[in-house]
Design a protein around this motif. Structure first.
Motif, PDB file in Angstrom:
ATOM      1  N   GLY A  19     -14.463  77.251 -33.043  1.00  0.00           N
ATOM      2  CA  GLY A  19     -13.736  78.473 -33.291  1.00  0.00           C
ATOM      3  C   GLY A  19     -14.472  79.221 -34.548  1.00  0.00           C
ATOM      4  O   GLY A  19     -15.657  79.182 -34.829  1.00  0.00           O
ATOM      5  N   ASP A  20     -13.839  80.346 -34.751  1.00  0.00           N
ATOM      6  CA  ASP A  20     -14.468  81.328 -35.632  1.00  0.00           C
ATOM      7  C   ASP A  20     -13.506  82.371 -36.108  1.00  0.00           C
ATOM      8  O   ASP A  20     -13.688  83.137 -36.339  1.00  0.00           O
ATOM      9  CB  ASP A  20     -15.130  82.595 -34.313  1.00  0.00           C
ATOM     10  N   ASP A  21     -12.743  81.416 -37.105  1.00  0.00           N
ATOM     11  CA  ASP A  21     -12.450  81.756 -38.067  1.00  0.00           C
ATOM     12  C   ASP A  21     -12.545  82.142 -39.242  1.00  0.00           C
ATOM     13  O   ASP A  21     -13.565  81.394 -40.076  1.00  0.00           O
ATOM     14  CB  ASP A  21     -11.286  80.561 -38.480  1.00  0.00           C
ATOM     15  N   PRO A  22     -12.986  83.237 -39.938  1.00  0.00           N
ATOM     16  CA  PRO A  22     -13.428  84.035 -40.941  1.00  0.00           C
ATOM     17  C   PRO A  22     -13.213  83.185 -41.926  1.00  0.00           C
ATOM     18  O   PRO A  22     -14.603  82.874 -43.052  1.00  0.00           O
ATOM     19  CB  PRO A  22     -12.886  85.261 -40.987  1.00  0.00           C
ATOM     20  N   ALA A  23     -12.329  82.597 -42.813  1.00  0.00           N
ATOM     21  CA  ALA A  23     -12.165  81.996 -43.582  1.00  0.00           C
ATOM     22  C   ALA A  23     -13.758  80.360 -43.396  1.00  0.00           C
ATOM     23  O   ALA A  23     -14.100  80.123 -44.143  1.00  0.00           O
ATOM     24  CB  ALA A  23     -11.260  81.370 -44.359  1.00  0.00           C
ATOM     25  N   ILE A  80     -19.414  63.674 -42.404  1.00  0.00           N
ATOM     26  CA  ILE A  80     -19.411  64.682 -41.257  1.00  0.00           C
ATOM     27  C   ILE A  80     -18.277  64.849 -41.869  1.00  0.00           C
ATOM     28  O   ILE A  80     -17.193  64.107 -42.260  1.00  0.00           O
ATOM     29  CB  ILE A  80     -19.054  63.484 -40.101  1.00  0.00           C
ATOM     30  N   LEU A  81     -17.868  65.975 -41.810  1.00  0.00           N
ATOM     31  CA  LEU A  81     -16.884  67.147 -42.287  1.00  0.00           C
ATOM     32  C   LEU A  81     -17.155  68.125 -40.948  1.00  0.00           C
ATOM     33  O   LEU A  81     -17.685  68.972 -40.176  1.00  0.00           O
ATOM     34  CB  LEU A  81     -17.295  67.609 -43.002  1.00  0.00           C
ATOM     35  N   VAL A  82     -15.537  67.491 -40.348  1.00  0.00           N
ATOM     36  CA  VAL A  82     -15.446  68.593 -39.385  1.00  0.00           C
ATOM     37  C   VAL A  82     -14.265  69.580 -40.175  1.00  0.00           C
ATOM     38  O   VAL A  82     -12.809  68.975 -40.445  1.00  0.00           O
ATOM     39  CB  VAL A  82     -13.801  68.468 -38.365  1.00  0.00           C
ATOM     40  N   GLN A  83     -14.558  70.613 -40.206  1.00  0.00           N
ATOM     41  CA  GLN A  83     -13.786  72.313 -40.521  1.00  0.00           C
ATOM     42  C   GLN A  83     -12.291  72.131 -39.852  1.00  0.00           C
ATOM     43  O   GLN A  83     -11.891  72.636 -39.087  1.00  0.00           O
ATOM     44  CB  GLN A  83     -14.608  73.167 -40.803  1.00  0.00           C
ATOM     45  N   LEU A  84     -11.124  71.884 -41.054  1.00  0.00           N
ATOM     46  CA  LEU A  84     -10.252  71.925 -41.031  1.00  0.00           C
ATOM     47  C   LEU A  84      -9.405  73.538 -40.833  1.00  0.00           C
ATOM     48  O   LEU A  84     -10.235  74.216 -41.840  1.00  0.00           O
ATOM     49  CB  LEU A  84      -9.396  71.041 -41.527  1.00  0.00           C
ATOM     50  N   PRO A  85      -8.641  74.192 -40.337  1.00  0.00           N
ATOM     51  CA  PRO A  85      -7.334  73.997 -39.564  1.00  0.00           C
ATOM     52  C   PRO A  85      -8.472  73.948 -37.882  1.00  0.00           C
ATOM     53  O   PRO A  85      -9.397  75.200 -37.275  1.00  0.00           O
ATOM     54  CB  PRO A  85      -6.594  75.322 -39.510  1.00  0.00           C
ATOM     55  N   LEU A  86      -8.190  73.303 -37.050  1.00  0.00           N
ATOM     56  CA  LEU A  86      -8.974  73.549 -35.386  1.00  0.00           C
ATOM     57  C   LEU A  86      -7.934  74.165 -35.112  1.00  0.00           C
ATOM     58  O   LEU A  86      -6.755  74.096 -35.697  1.00  0.00           O
ATOM     59  CB  LEU A  86      -8.446  71.722 -35.015  1.00  0.00           C
ATOM     60  N   PRO A  87      -8.629  74.274 -33.433  1.00  0.00           N
ATOM     61  CA  PRO A  87      -7.966  75.344 -33.054  1.00  0.00           C
ATOM     62  C   PRO A  87      -6.874  74.556 -31.992  1.00  0.00           C
ATOM     63  O   PRO A  87      -6.135  73.277 -31.893  1.00  0.00           O
ATOM     64  CB  PRO A  87      -8.783  75.421 -31.744  1.00  0.00           C
ATOM     65  N   ARG A  88      -5.675  75.347 -31.819  1.00  0.00           N
ATOM     66  CA  ARG A  88      -3.825  74.996 -31.643  1.00  0.00           C
ATOM     67  C   ARG A  88      -3.998  73.537 -30.007  1.00  0.00           C
ATOM     68  O   ARG A  88      -3.465  72.500 -30.278  1.00  0.00           O
ATOM     69  CB  ARG A  88      -3.594  75.690 -31.182  1.00  0.00           C
ATOM     70  N   HIS A  89      -4.614  74.032 -29.219  1.00  0.00           N
ATOM     71  CA  HIS A  89      -5.098  72.483 -28.297  1.00  0.00           C
ATOM     72  C   HIS A  89      -5.278  71.119 -28.640  1.00  0.00           C
ATOM     73  O   HIS A  89      -5.491  70.958 -27.414  1.00  0.00           O
ATOM     74  CB  HIS A  89      -6.195  73.911 -26.696  1.00  0.00           C
ATOM     75  N   MET A  90      -5.826  71.435 -30.049  1.00  0.00           N
ATOM     76  CA  MET A  90      -6.499  70.124 -30.346  1.00  0.00           C
ATOM     77  C   MET A  90      -5.590  69.353 -31.290  1.00  0.00           C
ATOM     78  O   MET A  90      -5.009  69.644 -31.938  1.00  0.00           O
ATOM     79  CB  MET A  90      -7.916  70.444 -31.042  1.00  0.00           C
ATOM     80  N   GLU A  91      -5.901  68.407 -31.190  1.00  0.00           N
ATOM     81  CA  GLU A  91      -4.543  66.428 -31.974  1.00  0.00           C
ATOM     82  C   GLU A  91      -6.038  66.616 -33.445  1.00  0.00           C
ATOM     83  O   GLU A  91      -7.117  65.888 -32.603  1.00  0.00           O
ATOM     84  CB  GLU A  91      -5.103  65.750 -31.770  1.00  0.00           C
TER      85      GLU A  91
END
Ligand code: NAD
Length: 292
Positions: free
Chosen positions: A42-46, A95-106
């Motif tokens: 996604g493209d969350d600016p923060a 490995i780092l998955v940046q949070l928050p993830l889009p709503r449709h993801m668990e």
């Protein structure tokens, strides 16, 4: 009393220097370059700002930086496939998955897919379990940074009364576990805690991780206590912490400012965790003072 300011920016610079020195040794003596992969969905600016800054600092200490940017509407399976590929990639140690993830993801499913040995955020349930049972874990970066500053300031923390305000999985709870590991007497306060100012006044160490601007005021602080302010709140007057710095710094013995306190330590600890993960993966000695 006017508190000593704990300069997180300068401290983070020293941590990055130590990481950089260790990376240089790993390259020179073993031909290994630690690698960090960051996944942004996604493209969350923060989040975009954080990811850019992580990439820049990863390169600055001599590590390999890989960045994966996926569209907000990408299928969850695709993210899981990417995480699987990164788990199998020997060039990637963190490995780092940046949070928050889009709503449709668990979120929990995606975090659970990361190899715990490469989980440099320390959010995988295996690392949570290892930390809470006092075993060698990957430790979440923000609380790790807070602990490094506390150890640096106090040396031994044994027997100190610590109050952590906030019980989130990413800050409050792991912070409490770390302080317990240092043999502090730990209280976790939260939104339902009664008489919060009274609880906080008992503390030799206060860690505020709430997300409410300037909530903790000087009259809550025991004279001479050490105050670690994790809060990052954007207000009309700029960034402020969860602690009212002006009043608290008149009572505390030591205090972290916002900005320039805990914030810079978080990325420095991400780099530290990546180098630690790389050493563990290769059966090499871990650098001193970069983990617990
Ligand atoms: P969160 O929203 O997940 O958790 C906040 C916690 O505060 C909750 O456990 C809640 O019970 C508690 N709380 C809320 N209102 C309260 C009240 N009135 N009294 C007492 N407790 C209350 O937040 P989080 O992810 O833990 O983050 C907390 C703060 O730290 C935020 O400002 C966040 O931006 C900041 N943060 C900073 C860094 C950093 O690198 N410096 C990293 C992570 C989070």
């Amino acid at each position: 009393m006017t508190a000593t300011i704990i300069d997180g920016k300068a401290f983070a610079g020293r941590v990055r220097d130590r990481v950089g020195a260790h990376v240089a040794r790993l390259k020179e003596e073993h031909g290994i370059t630690p690698g960090l992969a960051v996944v942004l969905v996604g493209d969350d600016p923060a989040s975009d700002v954080y990811v850019r800054s992580k990439g820049k600092m990863t390169k600055a200490v001599g590590m390999l930086s890989l960045e994966y940017r996926l569209k907000a509407d990408v299928a969850q399976d695709e993210v899981l496939r990417l995480v699987g590929d990164l788990n199998a990639n020997p060039e990637v140690h963190g490995i780092l998955v940046q949070l928050p993830l889009p709503r449709h993801m668990e979120e929990s499913r995606i975090l659970a897919a990361i190899d715990p040995a490469k989980d440099v955020d320390g959010f995988h349930i295996s690392n949570v379990g290892l930390l809470s049972t006092g075993q060698r874990a990957m430790v979440p970066c923000t609380p790790l940074g807070c602990l490094m500053m506390l150890r640096d300031h106090h040396g031994d923390l044994t027997g100190m009364d610590a109050v952590v305000i906030g019980r989130s999985n990413i800050v409050g709870k792991p912070m409490a576990q770390l302080l317990l590991g240092e043999s502090c007497t730990v209280t976790i306060a939260h939104s339902r805690t009664r008489n919060l100012p009274e609880v906080v006044r008992r503390a030799d160490i206060v860690v505020a991780a709430v997300g409410r601007p300037k909530m903790v005021t000087g009259d809550w602080i025991k004279p001479g206590a050490t105050v670690i302010d994790v809060g990052i709140n954007r207000t009309d007057n700029g960034l402020v912490g969860d602690v009212d710095f002006d009043s608290a710094s008149q009572v505390a013995g030591a205090i972290t400012p916002v900005p320039g306190g805990v914030g810079p330590m978080t990325i420095a600890c991400l780099l530290a965790n990546t180098v630690t993960a790389c050493c563990r993966a290769n059966g090499l000695a871990e650098p001193d003072g970069l983990t617990v």
